[in-house]
Design a protein around this motif. Structure first.
Motif, PDB file in Angstrom:
ATOM      1  N   UNK A  56      86.929  75.229  56.826  1.00 35.94           N
ATOM      2  CA  UNK A  56      86.302  73.952  56.996  1.00 35.94           C
ATOM      3  C   UNK A  56      86.715  73.196  58.229  1.00 35.94           C
ATOM      4  N   UNK A  57      85.526  73.271  59.096  1.00 36.66           N
ATOM      5  CA  UNK A  57      85.760  72.494  60.509  1.00 36.66           C
ATOM      6  C   UNK A  57      85.196  71.113  60.656  1.00 36.66           C
ATOM      7  N   UNK A  58      85.540  70.324  61.282  1.00 38.17           N
ATOM      8  CA  UNK A  58      84.832  69.079  61.534  1.00 38.17           C
ATOM      9  C   UNK A  58      84.743  69.217  62.902  1.00 38.17           C
ATOM     10  N   UNK A  59      83.601  68.520  63.321  1.00 38.45           N
ATOM     11  CA  UNK A  59      83.226  68.421  64.655  1.00 38.45           C
ATOM     12  C   UNK A  59      82.674  67.275  64.929  1.00 38.45           C
ATOM     13  N   UNK A  60      82.984  66.939  66.326  1.00 35.76           N
ATOM     14  CA  UNK A  60      82.678  65.489  66.846  1.00 35.76           C
ATOM     15  C   UNK A  60      82.658  65.315  68.435  1.00 35.76           C
ATOM     16  N   UNK A  61      81.582  64.684  68.882  1.00 34.75           N
ATOM     17  CA  UNK A  61      81.381  64.509  70.292  1.00 34.75           C
ATOM     18  C   UNK A  61      82.659  63.432  70.546  1.00 34.75           C
ATOM     19  N   UNK A  62      83.302  63.784  71.765  1.00 34.01           N
ATOM     20  CA  UNK A  62      84.260  62.880  71.923  1.00 34.01           C
ATOM     21  C   UNK A  62      84.056  62.224  73.394  1.00 34.01           C
ATOM     22  N   UNK A  63      83.125  62.877  73.982  1.00 31.79           N
ATOM     23  CA  UNK A  63      82.930  62.488  75.383  1.00 31.79           C
ATOM     24  C   UNK A  63      81.622  63.050  75.904  1.00 31.79           C
ATOM     25  N   UNK A  64      80.870  62.347  76.725  1.00 33.95           N
ATOM     26  CA  UNK A  64      79.665  62.666  77.463  1.00 33.95           C
ATOM     27  C   UNK A  64      79.515  62.074  78.840  1.00 33.95           C
ATOM     28  N   UNK A  65      79.223  62.938  79.761  1.00 38.73           N
ATOM     29  CA  UNK A  65      78.889  62.596  81.095  1.00 38.73           C
ATOM     30  C   UNK A  65      77.477  63.168  81.496  1.00 38.73           C
ATOM     31  N   UNK A  66      76.628  62.295  82.048  1.00 42.59           N
ATOM     32  CA  UNK A  66      75.366  62.770  82.550  1.00 42.59           C
ATOM     33  C   UNK A  66      75.196  62.390  84.058  1.00 42.59           C
ATOM     34  N   UNK A  67      74.658  63.165  84.751  1.00 42.95           N
ATOM     35  CA  UNK A  67      73.956  63.121  85.901  1.00 42.95           C
ATOM     36  C   UNK A  67      72.569  63.360  85.955  1.00 42.95           C
ATOM     37  N   UNK A  68      71.842  62.228  86.546  1.00 42.74           N
ATOM     38  CA  UNK A  68      70.381  62.427  86.800  1.00 42.74           C
ATOM     39  C   UNK A  68      70.000  62.726  87.932  1.00 42.74           C
ATOM     40  N   UNK A  69      69.161  63.645  88.421  1.00 39.68           N
ATOM     41  CA  UNK A  69      68.803  63.993  89.507  1.00 39.68           C
ATOM     42  C   UNK A  69      67.253  63.769  89.850  1.00 39.68           C
ATOM     43  N   UNK A  70      66.501  63.514  88.941  1.00 38.86           N
ATOM     44  CA  UNK A  70      65.026  63.525  89.290  1.00 38.86           C
ATOM     45  C   UNK A  70      64.339  62.821  87.971  1.00 38.86           C
TER      46      UNK A  70
END
Length: 170
Positions: free
Chosen positions: A98-112
């Motif tokens: 049984x594996x739990x999964x979670x987003x702990x961080x997000x970094x985004x770069x927008x070029x266009x």
């Protein structure tokens, strides 16, 4: 099944079954409508999934637009996250652990500016799988940062996301 020192972590038949489910147009669309209604409504769709890469798309349309005549960043984020989260689901559902999964961080770069359909591709699936194996083996939470690149129909980079997933074996 994937093994490490004779220990089996993932059932390859279950992985293939998940891929077939995800690529079934009606079944996966119903899943998205039920579990990810904001993504479904804004047009986020799965293009393809395998053990090597996952590709999603999001169109520029009325439900995904911002006031600046481009795709709203949240819609781009949903498509990027799905391209990384779907492979994670594929492996969590193909193991007896049984594996739990979670987003702990997000970094985004927008070029266009995203003014048409944007395709997000994640190819870091083997690193994600290795992190899950480590979480199962060591019974400690592990994290991995995977990239998803969004390109327009001409192959020009529109946005790049680094999403950190945490996996914990229960």
């Amino acid at each position: 099944m994937a093994t490490d020192n004779g220990i089996t972590y993932f059932d390859t038949d279950a992985v293939q079954s998940f891929i077939r489910f995800a690529q079934h147009p009606f079944k996966f669309s119903a899943f998205m409508f039920w579990k990810l209604p904001a993504a479904w409504t804004s047009g986020v769709r799965l293009v393809s999934v395998s053990e090597e890469q996952c590709v999603t798309s999001v169109p520029y349309m009325w439900l995904s637009q911002n006031p600046f005549n481009s795709t709203y960043f949240a819609c781009l984020s949903m498509a990027a996250e799905l391209s990384t989260g779907l492979p994670a689901m594929m492996y969590t559902q193909s193991t007896k652990a049984h594996i739990s999964m979670l987003v702990t961080s997000m970094q985004a770069d927008y070029m266009k500016k995203a003014v048409g359909k944007t395709y997000f591709t994640c190819t870091d699936i083997p690193a994600m799988k290795a992190a899950m194996e480590q979480a199962i083996r060591e019974k400690t939470p592990t994290s991995v940062t995977v990239r998803s690149e969004g390109k327009n129909k001409d192959g020009i980079l529109v946005a790049s996301f680094a999403i950190t997933w945490s996996f914990k074996s229960k």
